[in-house]
Write a protein that holds these residues in place. Structure first.
Motif, PDB file in Angstrom:
ATOM      1  N   ASP A 225     -28.056  -0.182  20.997  1.00 16.24           N
ATOM      2  CA  ASP A 225     -27.105   0.542  20.152  1.00 16.24           C
ATOM      3  C   ASP A 225     -26.243  -0.443  19.361  1.00 16.24           C
ATOM      4  OD1 ASP A 225     -28.208   2.647  21.520  1.00 16.24           O
ATOM      5  OD2 ASP A 225     -26.349   3.278  22.510  1.00 16.24           O
ATOM      6  N   GLU A 226     -25.810  -1.508  20.032  1.00 13.92           N
ATOM      7  CA  GLU A 226     -24.977  -2.513  19.381  1.00 13.92           C
ATOM      8  C   GLU A 226     -25.736  -3.210  18.251  1.00 13.92           C
ATOM      9  OE1 GLU A 226     -25.376  -2.611  22.885  1.00 13.92           O
ATOM     10  OE2 GLU A 226     -23.578  -1.398  23.167  1.00 13.92           O
ATOM     11  N   ASP A 227     -27.024  -3.487  18.485  1.00 14.14           N
ATOM     12  CA  ASP A 227     -27.837  -4.127  17.446  1.00 14.14           C
ATOM     13  C   ASP A 227     -27.911  -3.259  16.198  1.00 14.14           C
ATOM     14  OD1 ASP A 227     -28.400  -6.246  19.148  1.00 14.14           O
ATOM     15  OD2 ASP A 227     -30.341  -5.442  19.782  1.00 14.14           O
ATOM     16  N   LEU A 228     -28.152  -1.972  16.391  1.00 12.16           N
ATOM     17  CA  LEU A 228     -28.245  -1.065  15.247  1.00 12.16           C
ATOM     18  C   LEU A 228     -26.913  -0.982  14.517  1.00 12.16           C
ATOM     19  CD1 LEU A 228     -29.763   0.881  13.439  1.00 12.16           C
ATOM     20  CD2 LEU A 228     -29.225   2.702  15.054  1.00 12.16           C
ATOM     21  N   HIS A 229     -25.822  -0.856  15.269  1.00  8.58           N
ATOM     22  CA  HIS A 229     -24.509  -0.788  14.627  1.00  8.58           C
ATOM     23  C   HIS A 229     -24.198  -2.084  13.868  1.00  8.58           C
ATOM     24  CE1 HIS A 229     -23.856   2.803  17.127  1.00  8.58           C
ATOM     25  NE2 HIS A 229     -23.010   3.136  16.162  1.00  8.58           N
ATOM     26  N   ALA A 230     -24.591  -3.219  14.427  1.00  6.24           N
ATOM     27  CA  ALA A 230     -24.373  -4.496  13.745  1.00  6.24           C
ATOM     28  C   ALA A 230     -25.184  -4.563  12.447  1.00  6.24           C
ATOM     29  CB  ALA A 230     -24.746  -5.652  14.671  1.00  6.24           C
ATOM     30  N   LEU A 231     -26.411  -4.079  12.488  1.00  5.74           N
ATOM     31  CA  LEU A 231     -27.247  -4.067  11.290  1.00  5.74           C
ATOM     32  C   LEU A 231     -26.644  -3.151  10.219  1.00  5.74           C
ATOM     33  CD1 LEU A 231     -30.270  -4.865  10.198  1.00  5.74           C
ATOM     34  CD2 LEU A 231     -30.617  -2.445  10.592  1.00  5.74           C
ATOM     35  N   VAL A 232     -26.192  -1.979  10.635  1.00  9.85           N
ATOM     36  CA  VAL A 232     -25.564  -1.041   9.702  1.00  9.85           C
ATOM     37  C   VAL A 232     -24.331  -1.690   9.074  1.00  9.85           C
ATOM     38  CG1 VAL A 232     -24.277   1.131   9.559  1.00  9.85           C
ATOM     39  CG2 VAL A 232     -26.472   1.057  10.750  1.00  9.85           C
ATOM     40  N   TYR A 233     -23.523  -2.360   9.885  1.00  7.85           N
ATOM     41  CA  TYR A 233     -22.325  -3.016   9.364  1.00  7.85           C
ATOM     42  C   TYR A 233     -22.703  -4.138   8.397  1.00  7.85           C
ATOM     43  CZ  TYR A 233     -17.778  -5.231   9.114  1.00  7.85           C
ATOM     44  OH  TYR A 233     -16.604  -5.763   8.649  1.00  7.85           O
ATOM     45  N   ARG A 234     -23.709  -4.905   8.750  1.00  9.32           N
ATOM     46  CA  ARG A 234     -24.157  -6.002   7.887  1.00  9.32           C
ATOM     47  C   ARG A 234     -24.645  -5.478   6.535  1.00  9.32           C
ATOM     48  NH1 ARG A 234     -29.503  -8.745   9.541  1.00  9.32           N
ATOM     49  NH2 ARG A 234     -30.314  -7.222   8.097  1.00  9.32           N
ATOM     50  N   GLU A 235     -25.391  -4.389   6.554  1.00 10.70           N
ATOM     51  CA  GLU A 235     -25.984  -3.865   5.323  1.00 10.70           C
ATOM     52  C   GLU A 235     -25.012  -3.050   4.483  1.00 10.70           C
ATOM     53  OE1 GLU A 235     -29.010  -4.662   4.121  1.00 10.70           O
ATOM     54  OE2 GLU A 235     -29.186  -5.993   5.846  1.00 10.70           O
ATOM     55  N   THR A 236     -24.068  -2.337   5.137  1.00 10.56           N
ATOM     56  CA  THR A 236     -23.225  -1.386   4.396  1.00 10.56           C
ATOM     57  C   THR A 236     -21.736  -1.683   4.480  1.00 10.56           C
ATOM     58  OG1 THR A 236     -22.962   0.132   6.263  1.00 10.56           O
ATOM     59  CG2 THR A 236     -24.898   0.440   4.853  1.00 10.56           C
ATOM     60  N   GLY A 237     -21.334  -2.453   5.476  1.00 10.24           N
ATOM     61  CA  GLY A 237     -19.909  -2.701   5.672  1.00 10.24           C
ATOM     62  C   GLY A 237     -19.210  -1.574   6.423  1.00 10.24           C
ATOM     63  N   LYS A 238     -19.964  -0.573   6.849  1.00  6.68           N
ATOM     64  CA  LYS A 238     -19.378   0.557   7.576  1.00  6.68           C
ATOM     65  C   LYS A 238     -19.651   0.401   9.066  1.00  6.68           C
ATOM     66  CE  LYS A 238     -19.435   3.810   3.801  1.00  6.68           C
ATOM     67  NZ  LYS A 238     -19.906   5.079   3.301  1.00  6.68           N
ATOM     68  N   GLU A 239     -18.629   0.760   9.866  1.00 10.01           N
ATOM     69  CA  GLU A 239     -18.762   0.633  11.318  1.00 10.01           C
ATOM     70  C   GLU A 239     -19.376   1.866  11.960  1.00 10.01           C
ATOM     71  OE1 GLU A 239     -15.223  -0.770  13.199  1.00 10.01           O
ATOM     72  OE2 GLU A 239     -14.978  -2.386  11.751  1.00 10.01           O
ATOM     73  N   SER A 240     -19.348   2.977  11.267  1.00 13.68           N
ATOM     74  CA  SER A 240     -19.874   4.220  11.821  1.00 13.68           C
ATOM     75  C   SER A 240     -21.150   4.616  11.085  1.00 13.68           C
ATOM     76  CB  SER A 240     -18.838   5.333  11.674  1.00 13.68           C
ATOM     77  OG  SER A 240     -19.416   6.581  12.009  1.00 13.68           O
ATOM     78  N   ILE A 241     -22.182   4.925  11.848  1.00 15.10           N
ATOM     79  CA  ILE A 241     -23.429   5.380  11.239  1.00 15.10           C
ATOM     80  C   ILE A 241     -23.227   6.742  10.589  1.00 15.10           C
ATOM     81  CG2 ILE A 241     -25.816   6.042  11.714  1.00 15.10           C
ATOM     82  CD1 ILE A 241     -25.872   3.904  13.891  1.00 15.10           C
ATOM     83  N   LYS A 242     -22.376   7.558  11.176  1.00 14.70           N
ATOM     84  CA  LYS A 242     -22.112   8.895  10.628  1.00 14.70           C
ATOM     85  C   LYS A 242     -21.433   8.835   9.265  1.00 14.70           C
ATOM     86  CE  LYS A 242     -21.856  11.272  15.032  1.00 14.70           C
ATOM     87  NZ  LYS A 242     -20.989  11.988  15.972  1.00 14.70           N
ATOM     88  N   ALA A 243     -20.767   7.719   8.948  1.00  8.66           N
ATOM     89  CA  ALA A 243     -20.043   7.590   7.683  1.00  8.66           C
ATOM     90  C   ALA A 243     -20.947   7.150   6.530  1.00  8.66           C
ATOM     91  CB  ALA A 243     -18.894   6.597   7.850  1.00  8.66           C
ATOM     92  N   LEU A 244     -22.232   6.911   6.801  1.00 10.29           N
ATOM     93  CA  LEU A 244     -23.138   6.429   5.762  1.00 10.29           C
ATOM     94  C   LEU A 244     -23.479   7.526   4.760  1.00 10.29           C
ATOM     95  CD1 LEU A 244     -25.706   4.396   7.912  1.00 10.29           C
ATOM     96  CD2 LEU A 244     -23.762   3.512   6.626  1.00 10.29           C
ATOM     97  N   THR A 245     -23.611   7.121   3.501  1.00 11.94           N
ATOM     98  CA  THR A 245     -24.100   8.041   2.479  1.00 11.94           C
ATOM     99  C   THR A 245     -25.616   8.101   2.579  1.00 11.94           C
ATOM    100  OG1 THR A 245     -24.387   6.309   0.828  1.00 11.94           O
ATOM    101  CG2 THR A 245     -22.207   7.380   0.919  1.00 11.94           C
ATOM    102  N   GLN A 246     -26.231   9.053   1.891  1.00 12.75           N
ATOM    103  CA  GLN A 246     -27.691   9.153   1.933  1.00 12.75           C
ATOM    104  C   GLN A 246     -28.344   7.880   1.385  1.00 12.75           C
ATOM    105  OE1 GLN A 246     -29.669  11.569   3.423  1.00 12.75           O
ATOM    106  NE2 GLN A 246     -31.136   9.931   3.088  1.00 12.75           N
ATOM    107  N   GLY A 247     -27.776   7.317   0.346  1.00 11.59           N
ATOM    108  CA  GLY A 247     -28.313   6.074  -0.217  1.00 11.59           C
ATOM    109  C   GLY A 247     -28.255   4.926   0.778  1.00 11.59           C
TER     110      GLY A 247
END
Length: 149
Positions: free
Chosen positions: A29-51
């Motif tokens: 889970d931490e790896d995925l969250h780190a990747l999301v943060y690296r790619e988008t700058g957002k800490e929450s996956i739920k806060a991501l836009t569709q793009g």
């Protein structure tokens, strides 16, 4: 919108988790969250836009493809055109005579210059013949130089 035109479903948060937890990646889970943060700058996956979800899905899929690609055989005499197996063996024999087998990039570079094709196993019969004749000519020149010297 692009998905509507191509008939594909847009990736979802569920897609991100599915790719991350795949047998190839085994991400925590931490790896995925780190990747999301690296790619988008957002800490929450739920806060991501569709793009952003689409972008993270693309990155994850590329990681997954890279893992499965690196586990496959690297030998260039496997796979490729079945009609050129004997010709590729001849090419390897000639490169051995030239002392090139310790440097696979050398033969790949030669193949690229001679035929415009990036990989030896992608050559067709005529292209293999061209490479073989080129290697024979190099070998003859090398033997002549050694005979003179």
């Amino acid at each position: 919108m692009a998905a509507a035109r191509t008939g594909r479903k847009q990736p979802s948060i569920r897609t991100l988790w599915a790719i991350a937890k795949s047998p190839e990646l085994h991400m925590t889970d931490e790896d995925l969250h780190a990747l999301v943060y690296r790619e988008t700058g957002k800490e929450s996956i739920k806060a991501l836009t569709q793009g952003q979800i689409s972008e993270v899905a693309r990155v994850l899929q590329n990681m997954k493809d890279g893992v499965s690609r690196s586990t496959r055989a690297k030998r260039t005499d496997e796979g490729g055109d079945a009609r050129t197996v004997q010709q590729r063996r001849k090419i390897y024999a000639l490169t051995e005579s030239l002392g090139w087998n310790d440097n696979p990039q050398r033969i790949q570079g030669f193949v690229k210059r001679m035929t415009g094709v990036d990989r030896l196993e992608w050559l067709n019969v005529a292209q293999c013949e061209k490479v073989i004749e080129g290697l024979k000519a190099i070998l003859k020149r090398q033997e002549r130089k050694e005979g003179e010297g």
